[in-house]
Scaffold this motif. Structure first.
Motif, short mmCIF file in Angstrom:
data_model
loop_
_atom_site.label_atom_id
_atom_site.label_comp_id
_atom_site.label_asym_id
_atom_site.label_seq_id
_atom_site.Cartn_x
_atom_site.Cartn_y
_atom_site.Cartn_z
N LEU A 1 31.89 14.62 12.31
CA LEU A 1 31.25 14.11 13.81
C LEU A 1 31.18 12.70 13.94
CD1 LEU A 1 29.43 15.32 16.06
CD2 LEU A 1 27.37 15.07 14.31
N GLY A 2 30.95 12.20 12.64
CA GLY A 2 30.89 10.65 12.56
C GLY A 2 32.40 10.21 13.00
N ALA B 1 33.02 6.48 13.83
CA ALA B 1 32.60 5.80 12.73
C ALA B 1 33.28 6.57 11.38
CB ALA B 1 31.01 5.95 12.50
N PHE B 2 34.14 5.75 10.59
CA PHE B 2 34.93 6.39 9.60
C PHE B 2 34.32 6.32 8.49
CE2 PHE B 2 38.92 7.20 7.27
CZ PHE B 2 39.54 8.26 8.10
N SER B 3 33.85 5.26 8.18
CA SER B 3 33.27 4.89 7.01
C SER B 3 32.36 6.15 6.09
CB SER B 3 32.79 3.63 6.64
OG SER B 3 32.11 3.19 7.78
N GLY B 4 31.50 6.41 7.07
CA GLY B 4 30.44 7.58 6.55
C GLY B 4 31.12 8.73 6.23
N PHE B 5 32.22 9.18 6.60
CA PHE B 5 33.22 10.28 6.36
C PHE B 5 33.78 10.01 4.97
CE2 PHE B 5 37.58 11.82 6.48
CZ PHE B 5 37.33 13.09 6.50
N LEU B 6 34.34 8.92 4.49
CA LEU B 6 34.81 8.50 3.19
C LEU B 6 33.75 8.40 2.25
CD1 LEU B 6 37.27 5.79 4.29
CD2 LEU B 6 37.58 8.17 3.89
N TYR B 7 32.67 8.06 2.24
CA TYR B 7 31.46 8.32 1.39
C TYR B 7 31.26 9.63 0.97
CZ TYR B 7 30.18 3.43 2.51
OH TYR B 7 30.02 2.18 2.75
N GLU C 1 23.22 8.85 5.90
CA GLU C 1 22.12 8.77 6.89
C GLU C 1 21.81 7.45 7.36
OE1 GLU C 1 19.17 11.40 4.93
OE2 GLU C 1 19.68 13.03 6.49
N ASP C 2 21.70 6.47 6.40
CA ASP C 2 21.35 5.11 6.83
C ASP C 2 22.56 4.36 7.92
OD1 ASP C 2 19.23 5.05 5.23
OD2 ASP C 2 20.09 3.89 3.61
N LEU C 3 23.80 5.07 7.43
CA LEU C 3 24.83 4.61 8.73
C LEU C 3 24.73 5.25 9.88
CD1 LEU C 3 27.99 4.71 6.49
CD2 LEU C 3 26.90 2.70 7.47
N PHE C 4 24.13 6.59 10.14
CA PHE C 4 23.90 7.15 11.33
C PHE C 4 22.66 7.29 11.89
CE2 PHE C 4 28.15 8.47 9.40
CZ PHE C 4 28.92 8.40 10.39
#
Lengths: 167, 411
Positions: free
Chosen positions: B135-136, B141-147, B204-207
């Motif tokens: 969804l990110g 937003a790609f970075s949350g996915f990698l985390y 969650e902080d990212l989104f």
């Protein structure tokens, strides 16, 4: 929760529909009843709209093929009363040559694809369905593959033949 | 050329009636479009960027599992269930084992039930990671996915310790597990419980308070509870509309009634609420795993299956040295265990909703009929009707938040 048990539920149904409800069973605690195809829609509507029963959730519609029986296709409904936390299973037996049953899409929108899937695999005609097409199989298919007479694969295939052990 | 495919074309959706001046564009979204996250097609009729109407075509990876299951002994059906929702295979495996155990009347020891809870909750986390991560990505937003993908990889390592496989796991047997969790597995599960919550907080902080993310998701594809119930939605999607239906609580299986956890519910049923519900469910899953680890400590060590020799395969050295074990081995492998003539419906809370197994047994070696109630299939049928009037980019976000897994959609 669990204010309603199977005995009370079947009492309600028998008061409203009397002898239309047959072969009441409780396999593994799930009340299972059988009705005729003429009464199925009124029973579903009664279960859904009754203030006490509140079977508002249609869990699933599927079918079973019993080739040895005179009425060979059984359409099976699973309903769930989320408020009372109780499930019910309703079966309708249909003539295998001409399986026709009223559609439940007027009660639940979700019945649409479930009925299409049942049509796709068993050839059950849901009368009043807005869009009764095949859903998972190819449109060109001419058989209903979940019926028992349809083989899993072509028995004449030679490429899978094992000359020592058979197939 | 034209006579080769006439039949197929007649069944394709035709949008003549609402487009008299031929102004609308027909767009094929899928079956191999990257935004569909799976093999299914939507034929959309669009006016600029707005969707006027749409038709879903599914069945591209239909593999006739229900038909195959009628020809396989019970223990050979577990690998078929792997391939339903392949993002959370262990839940499907456990659901199938529990269905057969219910039919055969097998009581599974408490330790095994807790082990199953651990595996199922790990699978739930892995599945929600995929959904929220993607969804990110779809909102840009790609970075949350990698985390979070790194943590999913860690869950797959735990699966490897437990059963040797990563994706199509085939964990467990009817009656328990094929082997005990080893020390490394337990250590990794403990490590995961510790290291995952901070990563999730970072995610969650990212989104959660991200302006762009909120603008893209909040209020998009909002569904009211009545419509959701009418379409038989279940799982996080239904809970995002505000209905607290969870099979783990309504009909507890595998000792879920002993665990203390909350059911997060949303308010608006939009994409943002679905995202929040899934995030909170991951936290609750961590809570459940912690409790399960503590409960396992209380149980006697080394028990990993029920004492049912007529159902559960004996160890190999027993088979070679013990007559009874040889007989049981033969009977189980040839599929000659006796089953009662009955029918059973068993539901588990899959990652996408209520995953039901409707099993009819006629006493034979294979099920007479097996039907999977697949949440993706039932959730997805609302997609085309709800896309009407939506922007194309919103429809893409909506699809990723539905988390439709093609394997479960088509069975």
């Amino acid at each position: 929760m669990a204010k309603l048990d199977n005995q009370t539920l079947i009492g309600h149904l028998q008061k409203a529909f009397g002898s239309d409800i047959s072969s009441v069973e409780e396999p593994f605690g799930l009340l299972s009843i059988q009705v005729s195809k003429e009464r199925i829609l009124s029973i579903l509507a009664f279960l859904k709209d009754d203030k006490e029963l509140q079977f508002i959730y249609l869990t699933d519609i599927t079918a079973v093929h019993y080739p040895a029986q005179a009425l060979s296709i059984a359409v099976v409904y699973h309903l769930h009363s989320l408020v009372n936390n109780i499930r019910i299973r309703i079966k309708v037996f249909l003539d295998g040559a001409k399986p026709e049953i009223p559609s439940a899409t007027s009660l639940w929108n979700g019945a649409n694809w479930m009925e299409r899937e049942t049509y796709d695999f068993f050839g059950v005609i849901f009368e009043g369905h807005p869009d009764l097409r095949r859903i998972l199989n190819v449109d060109e298919m001419e058989v209903f593959p979940m019926r028992k007479e349809y083989p899993l694969e072509d028995p004449n295939r030679v490429d899978k033949k094992d000359f020592f052990f058979g197939r | 050329m034209s006579e080769l495919r006439p039949k197929r074309m007649t069944n394709q959706p035709i949008f003549e009636d609402n487009d008299p001046q031929d102004e609308l564009v027909t767009l094929n979204l899928g079956p191999t479009h990257p935004a569909t996250h799976g093999v299914f097609q939507n034929v959309l009729q669009i006016d600029g960027e707005r969707i006027v109407s749409g038709v879903s075509t599914i069945g591209y990876i239909h593999r006739a599992f229900e038909k195959i299951a009628e020809h396989r002994p019970y223990y050979q059906i577990t690998p078929l269930t792997d391939r339903l929702n392949y993002c959370s295979s262990p839940i499907n495996n456990m659901g199938w084992h529990m269905t057969v155990e219910k039919l055969l009347g097998i009581e599974v020891p408490k330790r095994v039930q807790y082990m199953r809870v651990i595996v199922m909750e790990l699978a739930r986390i892995a599945d929600h990671i995929i959904c929220n991560g993607i969804l990110g990505v779809d909102t840009g937003a790609f970075s949350g996915f990698l985390y979070v993908m790194q943590e999913r990889e860690f869950i797959y390592e735990i699966y490897e310790e437990i059963c040797g496989a990563r994706l199509t796991t085939n964990i467990g047997r009817i009656g328990g597990f094929e082997r005990d969790f080893n020390e490394v597995a337990f250590a990794k599960i403990r490590q995961f419980v510790k290291r995952y919550p901070p990563v999730l907080s970072e995610f969650e902080d990212l989104f959660n308070r991200n302006r762009i993310f909120i603008d893209r998701t909040s209020g998009v594809a909002a569904v009211d509870p009545e419509t959701a119930l009418s379409y038989s939605w279940s799982g996080p999607l239904l809970r995002a509309t505000g209905i607290d239906y969870d099979v783990r609580v309504n009909e507890p299986y595998s000792s879920y009634e002993e665990f203390d956890f909350d059911i997060p519910v949303g308010e608006n049923g939009d994409v943002y609420d679905r995202y929040m519900v899934r995030n909170e469910e991951m936290r609750q899953s961590i809570r459940i795993i912690e409790q399960a680890l503590n409960k396992i400590e209380q149980e006697p060590k080394g028990i990993f299956h029920a004492d049912v020799p007529e159902i559960y395969l004996p160890p190999k050295e027993e088979v070679y040295n013990n007559m009874e074990a040889l007989i049981y081995h033969f009977k189980i492998v040839m599929g000659e265990i006796d089953t009662p003539k009955s029918e059973v419906y068993h539901a588990v809370e899959g990652a996408n909703g209520e995953l039901g197994f409707y099993l009819i047994s006629d006493g034979g070696r294979a099920p007479y009929r097996l039907h999977f109630r697949r949440p993706s299939f039932i959730n997805y049928q609302m997609y085309a009707p709800m896309s009407r009037g939506m922007l194309l980019s919103d429809a893409i976000i909506n699809m990723s938040s539905l988390n439709v897994i093609a394997g479960e959609l088509d069975a």
